[in-house]
Write a protein that holds these residues in place. Structure first.
Motif, PDB file in Angstrom:
ATOM      1  N   UNK A 113       0.756  -1.712   0.208  1.00  0.00           N
ATOM      2  CA  UNK A 113      -0.059  -0.117   0.389  1.00  0.00           C
ATOM      3  C   UNK A 113       1.032   1.594  -0.272  1.00  0.00           C
ATOM      4  N   UNK A 114       1.692   1.062   0.521  1.00  0.00           N
ATOM      5  CA  UNK A 114       3.292   2.344   0.808  1.00  0.00           C
ATOM      6  C   UNK A 114       3.848   2.497  -0.435  1.00  0.00           C
ATOM      7  N   UNK A 115       3.427   1.803  -1.243  1.00  0.00           N
ATOM      8  CA  UNK A 115       4.340   1.490  -2.674  1.00  0.00           C
ATOM      9  C   UNK A 115       2.836   2.208  -3.807  1.00  0.00           C
ATOM     10  N   UNK A 116       1.432   1.858  -2.485  1.00  0.00           N
ATOM     11  CA  UNK A 116       0.953   2.464  -4.365  1.00  0.00           C
ATOM     12  C   UNK A 116       0.554   4.075  -4.037  1.00  0.00           C
ATOM     13  N   UNK A 117       1.053   4.777  -2.593  1.00  0.00           N
ATOM     14  CA  UNK A 117       1.529   6.194  -2.366  1.00  0.00           C
ATOM     15  C   UNK A 117       2.033   6.518  -3.143  1.00  0.00           C
ATOM     16  N   UNK A 118       3.741   5.850  -3.543  1.00  0.00           N
ATOM     17  CA  UNK A 118       4.362   6.520  -3.656  1.00  0.00           C
ATOM     18  C   UNK A 118       3.982   6.548  -5.632  1.00  0.00           C
ATOM     19  N   UNK A 119       3.279   6.047  -6.136  1.00  0.00           N
ATOM     20  CA  UNK A 119       2.648   5.850  -7.298  1.00  0.00           C
ATOM     21  C   UNK A 119       2.031   7.126  -7.537  1.00  0.00           C
ATOM     22  N   UNK A 120       0.869   7.267  -6.217  1.00  0.00           N
ATOM     23  CA  UNK A 120      -0.338   8.839  -6.490  1.00  0.00           C
ATOM     24  C   UNK A 120       1.395   9.715  -6.201  1.00  0.00           C
ATOM     25  N   UNK A 121       1.888   9.816  -5.453  1.00  0.00           N
ATOM     26  CA  UNK A 121       3.431  11.133  -5.896  1.00  0.00           C
ATOM     27  C   UNK A 121       3.082  10.901  -7.224  1.00  0.00           C
ATOM     28  N   UNK A 122       4.255  10.560  -7.936  1.00  0.00           N
ATOM     29  CA  UNK A 122       4.348  10.369  -9.495  1.00  0.00           C
ATOM     30  C   UNK A 122       3.086  11.317  -9.873  1.00  0.00           C
ATOM     31  N   UNK A 123       2.649  10.397  -9.589  1.00  0.00           N
ATOM     32  CA  UNK A 123       0.801  10.535 -10.606  1.00  0.00           C
ATOM     33  C   UNK A 123       0.426  12.660 -10.304  1.00  0.00           C
ATOM     34  N   UNK A 124       0.134  12.564  -9.631  1.00  0.00           N
ATOM     35  CA  UNK A 124       0.935  14.361  -9.007  1.00  0.00           C
ATOM     36  C   UNK A 124       1.533  15.335  -9.752  1.00  0.00           C
ATOM     37  N   UNK A 125       3.190  14.607  -9.439  1.00  0.00           N
ATOM     38  CA  UNK A 125       4.186  15.753 -10.862  1.00  0.00           C
ATOM     39  C   UNK A 125       3.714  15.274 -11.962  1.00  0.00           C
ATOM     40  N   UNK A 126       3.412  14.530 -12.093  1.00  0.00           N
ATOM     41  CA  UNK A 126       2.500  14.495 -13.884  1.00  0.00           C
ATOM     42  C   UNK A 126       2.112  15.310 -14.711  1.00  0.00           C
ATOM     43  N   UNK A 127       1.289  15.672 -13.870  1.00  0.00           N
ATOM     44  CA  UNK A 127       0.221  16.490 -14.029  1.00  0.00           C
ATOM     45  C   UNK A 127       0.873  17.688 -13.384  1.00  0.00           C
ATOM     46  N   UNK A 128       1.309  18.175 -12.873  1.00  0.00           N
ATOM     47  CA  UNK A 128       1.331  19.567 -11.858  1.00  0.00           C
ATOM     48  C   UNK A 128       2.607  20.059 -11.795  1.00  0.00           C
ATOM     49  N   UNK A 129       3.488  18.590 -12.137  1.00  0.00           N
ATOM     50  CA  UNK A 129       5.424  19.324 -11.840  1.00  0.00           C
ATOM     51  C   UNK A 129       5.430  19.701 -10.638  1.00  0.00           C
ATOM     52  N   UNK A 130       5.314  19.368  -9.843  1.00  0.00           N
ATOM     53  CA  UNK A 130       5.032  19.590  -8.075  1.00  0.00           C
ATOM     54  C   UNK A 130       5.881  18.073  -8.001  1.00  0.00           C
ATOM     55  N   UNK A 131       6.964  18.291  -6.888  1.00  0.00           N
ATOM     56  CA  UNK A 131       8.030  17.416  -6.647  1.00  0.00           C
ATOM     57  C   UNK A 131       7.671  16.101  -5.749  1.00  0.00           C
ATOM     58  N   UNK A 132       6.889  16.726  -4.884  1.00  0.00           N
ATOM     59  CA  UNK A 132       6.755  16.743  -3.699  1.00  0.00           C
ATOM     60  C   UNK A 132       5.353  17.239  -2.992  1.00  0.00           C
ATOM     61  N   UNK A 133       4.951  16.493  -2.412  1.00  0.00           N
ATOM     62  CA  UNK A 133       3.225  16.850  -1.856  1.00  0.00           C
ATOM     63  C   UNK A 133       3.426  17.089  -0.276  1.00  0.00           C
ATOM     64  N   UNK A 134       2.716  18.919   0.093  1.00  0.00           N
ATOM     65  CA  UNK A 134       3.616  19.774   0.788  1.00  0.00           C
ATOM     66  C   UNK A 134       3.533  19.066   2.316  1.00  0.00           C
TER      67      UNK A 134
END
Lengths: 288, 427, 217
Positions: free
Chosen positions: C196-217
């Motif tokens: 499940x933790x790895x799934x959150x990593x995947x989500x972070x990558x998706x956010x990066x793809x969409x917004x260009x932000x590398x880390x969530x606040x």
């Protein structure tokens, strides 16, 4: 008042309020933070007779950095570049309005001599155009007519070294400049430009007539020249802009073939995360 | 005749290469090649026609300038003696003595006044002896072709028709011909006066027309605003002036230079001469200068226009002014073209006859020109005058003068080629 | 539209990533189902199936490298390709966790996981697979809101893991065999939590793809 009498104030820039036309947005303009500006275009608009070539350009050029102007054909990037050293004056039908501030002084003010501007703002052209003189004279001539009083041999050698050409031509300084290869000719043009000790060097697609190896050498040269000069380069090679520049300005062209600036920002940011979708379309090659 | 490519036009390659061209192509290669051949021959032929015409001109002129002549001396040279020796055996000192002894005293005085007899070149002495003592008269001339190939016939003719004359092979175009002064007598006439007149004229023409022409070209190409009506008018007029018949320039010269500006062209203003005649070298030279001026301007403009704009941009980019750009870059690049055009203009001016007749070139003048304010004659005038005389001998010397003029023009054009090549290699 | 071939390649790669994601999600669910039904053969097959997951991952990776080398991608394209590189890595590791569960099942050989623990393990697997499914959706539709929501769900997995942990170590201390089994049970829960933790990593990558932000606040 000449440019010589104004001591250049080394001022940090604060991105002040800018006037954007309706097609750009403030987020697409990421000004250089805390960097002194060598040149700044404010509201520059250029007409050729009745034709509006480029409108309302507000472009900061950070000192000792490389600023790239990219965009499709006809977007006015070369026109904007030529405004920086008043080369548009030589085109009878060209009318330039707005200001180009060189250390705070508008170079289009009526009491500024364009000849003096062109000594301080040098230019390297798309197709290498060395004078039909010897290599030595190519470098020395500009200095001579600008009244250089030092030792010319030293100046020639220094300029050729700085342009990464000395080792290749030191034994044939009297040979004609035209006998060199394309890449060498372009470096010779760079040498003669820096021989008159400008502050800014403008480059109008300097590598478009050169092969890839010569191109890379010039890009490397630009990086080393950056320490002493400010460089503005127009290029239609996006990889070159991405590789070689610190700041990038993206221009586009409207329906009536009028050019305008869409986005400006640090190169790394513009190429990984552009703000304007038109910028993204252009740099990913999906334009048109 | 060199071929510009490696094509072998005399072979008819017609072996088929691979299968036939797909429809809808019908290349008709062989037929097109034949058409090519025909055009090549047409161009070949036109070149041949031009060469033949030129060759005919040269041969004709050369034919008349050399050959046998039936000469009758009034006083046969062998009958003229000085200190016991006959004329053919006299050396230079002997000839001088002969002249002093036998030529009328008044003439000797005049000659000495002009230039001491002892210091005159041999050709001059020959001329004096011929003119005053032997007084030859040419009764008939034969062409070079006849002289070389039918000498027997010539000899027979001479024996039959001119038994009291001698048959001499004369080279009408000789060093003596070039250096001898004008004379009413064809046998001893030379073209020195005419050549000097032509040279004086041409030097002054160029001194006037070259700076003015090149200056105007620089102004029109570099400084003038091409969009303005006035400048377009000027340009049109210059182009038209280049086509105006030269006689009109002559009339212009007559009215303005010879008559209206008489004090200036006669030298009166400068304290030279009496100011009674405006028909001087200066008038003719300025007239010719006006004539070639449009040519020089147009040629200069084209040479300047041919300089690539990238050169000017490079110069301006360094921070040069307009004049610095023109002087250091544009003019040196344009120079080969300008020089070529100048030399071609000189060639044209040297050959002009009608305008300088109108302006007052004499057809018969014996004194060498001494300066711009002298009366004068010119080589084409001389040719014109001699060809209008019926006698054989005048035809011969006219031919010789034509050859001299052609050689002069050839030299000028050759120097144009050399100069152009030299400056191109340097640049 | 310029660069049609290039776009087609990008879309094809995305589909392959989705397919791999689905395969991994199935593997995780199946691995726990095998525990419930005590299907040792199925677990053996699952272990072999991991090879397929690995080879797909490497194939996708090679294609991404080729595209980067030949097409000089920038902006959104290169964020997408970089994200996909990371995502397939995470997916492959998740596949390893599924294989790990199957391996433990085989090792346990007949011993049954206590029912309350098994319930929790099943819930962890369900939630994890659902998270993965939604993460893959957010990737497909470039919707970073879904990605943020999925990241929040990770807390439920963590809670379940803590419950399994408490239940397992508080059991009888007993012999070495019992300790060994308890160890294995913890590993099972650990694998699911890590997945499940790895799934959150995947989500972070998706956010990066969409917004260009590398880390969530």
């Amino acid at each position: 008042m000449t440019l010589q009498t104004m001591a250049p104030p080394d001022r940090a820039v604060a991105p002040g309020p800018r006037v954007f036309d309706s097609t750009t947005n403030a987020a697409a303009f990421r000004a250089p933070q805390g960097e002194p500006l060598a040149l700044e275009a404010v509201g520059v608009t250029v007409h050729y007779a009745d034709f509006l070539a480029v409108r309302d350009v507000g472009l900061p050029v950070a000192r000792n950095k490389i600023t790239a102007l990219i965009g499709p054909s006809g977007c006015g990037k070369s026109t904007v570049l030529r405004c920086f050293n008043r080369m548009n004056d030589l085109i009878p039908v060209a009318r330039v309005s707005g200001q180009v501030l060189f250390d705070g002084v508008d170079i289009y003010a009526p009491d500024i001599d364009p000849v003096e501007v062109r000594r301080k703002v040098g230019m390297v052209f798309q197709k290498p155009n060395p004078f039909p003189k010897s290599i030595y004279d190519n470098v020395a001539w500009g200095a001579r007519i600008n009244g250089y009083r030092g030792r010319m041999d030293d100046l020639v050698e220094r300029s050729l070294r700085r342009a990464a050409l000395w080792d290749e031509v030191k034994d044939k300084l009297q040979a004609s400049g035209l006998s060199l290869s394309g890449g060498q000719q372009q470096r010779l043009c760079i040498a003669r430009t820096i021989a008159v000790q400008p502050e800014i060097v403008l480059m109008d697609e300097p590598c478009s007539a050169l092969d890839p190896i010569a191109t890379l050498r010039i890009e490397e040269l630009m990086q080393s020249l950056k320490t002493d000069y400010t460089i503005v380069i127009v290029t239609h090679n996006m990889q070159q802009a991405a590789r070689a520049s610190d700041y990038t300005a993206f221009f586009s062209v409207g329906e009536k073939r009028d050019g305008y600036m869409v986005e400006f920002g640090p190169t790394a940011e513009l190429f990984t995360n552009p703000v304007d979708p038109r910028t993204e379309d252009y740099i990913t090659g999906r334009f048109g | 005749m060199a071929h510009l490519s490696n094509e072998r036009p005399n072979e008819r390659p017609n072996r088929p290469l691979g299968p036939e061209a797909p429809q809808p192509f019908a290349p008709r290669t062989a037929a097109r090649r034949r058409g090519d051949e025909i055009w090549r021959r047409v161009f070949h032929a036109s070149t041949a026609v031009a060469i033949i015409a030129l060759a005919a001109l040269l041969l004709n002129v050369t034919n008349s300038a050399f050959g046998y002549a039936a000469v009758r001396f009034k006083h046969d040279p062998s009958t003229i003696t000085f200190e016991g020796r006959a004329l053919p055996d006299l050396d230079r000192a002997g000839r001088i003595g002969l002249i002093r002894a036998q030529v009328p005293k008044g003439v000797v005085r005049d000659l000495d006044a002009d230039k001491a007899i002892e210091s005159r070149p041999d050709e001059d002495l020959e001329g004096i002896i011929e003119e005053r003592l032997t007084q030859p008269k040419v009764l008939h001339t034969w062409s070079l072709a006849d002289s070389l190939f039918h000498s027997g016939v010539v000899r027979a003719e001479q024996q039959r028709d001119y038994p009291d004359a001698r048959l001499e092979f004369r080279r009408w175009l000789s060093w003596r011909f070039i250096t001898a002064p004008q004379s009413g007598k064809a046998e001893i006439a030379g073209i020195r006066t005419a050549i000097l007149g032509s040279l004086w004229m041409i030097v002054i023409t160029i001194l006037f027309a070259f700076p003015v022409g090149v200056g105007a070209a620089i102004y029109l190409e570099e400084y003038a605003d091409r969009r303005s009506r006035v400048n377009q008018l000027i340009q049109t007029n210059i182009n038209n002036l280049a086509g105006v018949p030269s006689i009109i320039y002559g009339m212009l010269g007559l009215a303005i230079l010879v008559r209206a500006f008489k004090p200036f062209t006669s030298g009166y203003i400068f304290g030279v001469g009496s100011g009674d005649s405006g028909r001087t070298i200066l008038s003719a030279a300025l007239t010719l200068g006006l004539l070639v001026l449009p040519l020089l301007i147009i040629n200069g403009q084209e040479a300047i226009r041919a300089v690539p704009n990238s050169l000017r941009q490079a110069s301006f980019g360094i921070g040069a002014t307009r004049w610095q750009t023109i002087y250091h870059h544009v003019l040196p690049s344009a120079l080969p073209g300008i020089l070529t055009g100048t030399i071609l203009s000189i060639s044209r001016a040297i050959g002009e006859t009608a305008p300088i007749i109108v302006v007052g070139a004499s057809t018969l003048i014996f004194k060498d020109p001494t300066g711009p304010f002298s009366a004068f004659t010119a080589l084409p005038i001389q040719i014109y005058q001699w060809t209008s005389r019926p006698e054989d001998v005048f035809r011969s010397i006219a031919a010789a003068a034509i050859l001299a003029l052609l050689i002069l023009l050839l030299t000028l054009n050759a120097s144009a080629v050399v100069l152009r090549h030299r400056y191109r290699v340097k640049g | 539209m310029t660069r049609a071939l290039y776009d087609r390649d990008l879309r094809r790669l995305e589909n392959e990533v989705q397919t791999l994601g689905n395969m991994v999600g199935d593997a995780l669910r199946t691995s726990v189902a095998n525990l419930r039904h005590d299907d040792l053969d199925a677990s053996q097959r699952l272990m072999a199936f991991d090879r397929e997951i690995n080879s797909r991952r490497y194939r996708i990776e090679a294609e991404i490298m080729t595209l980067i080398a030949t097409q000089a991608p920038v902006a959104g394209d290169i964020r997408l390709l970089a994200a996909m590189l990371e995502i397939v890595t995470e997916l492959e590791r998740m596949g390893d966790y599924a294989k790990g569960i199957a391996t433990i099942h085989v090792r346990l050989a007949g011993w049954h996981v206590p029912l309350d623990v098994l319930d929790r393990l099943e819930r962890m697997a369900d939630i994890g697979a659902a998270m993965l499914g939604r993460a893959l959706d957010s990737f497909e539709h470039r919707d970073d809101r879904i990605a943020h929501a999925v990241i929040a769900d990770d807390d439920r997995i963590d809670d379940l893991f803590n419950e399994v942990f408490a239940a397992t170590i508080s059991g009888p201390a007993g012999d070495a065999r019992a300790i060994e089994r308890a160890n294995y049970v913890l590993w099972l829960a650990h694998n699911l939590e890590r997945a499940a933790d790895r799934v959150t990593n995947i989500c972070e990558r998706v956010i990066y793809t969409v917004t260009g932000q590398l880390s969530i606040a």
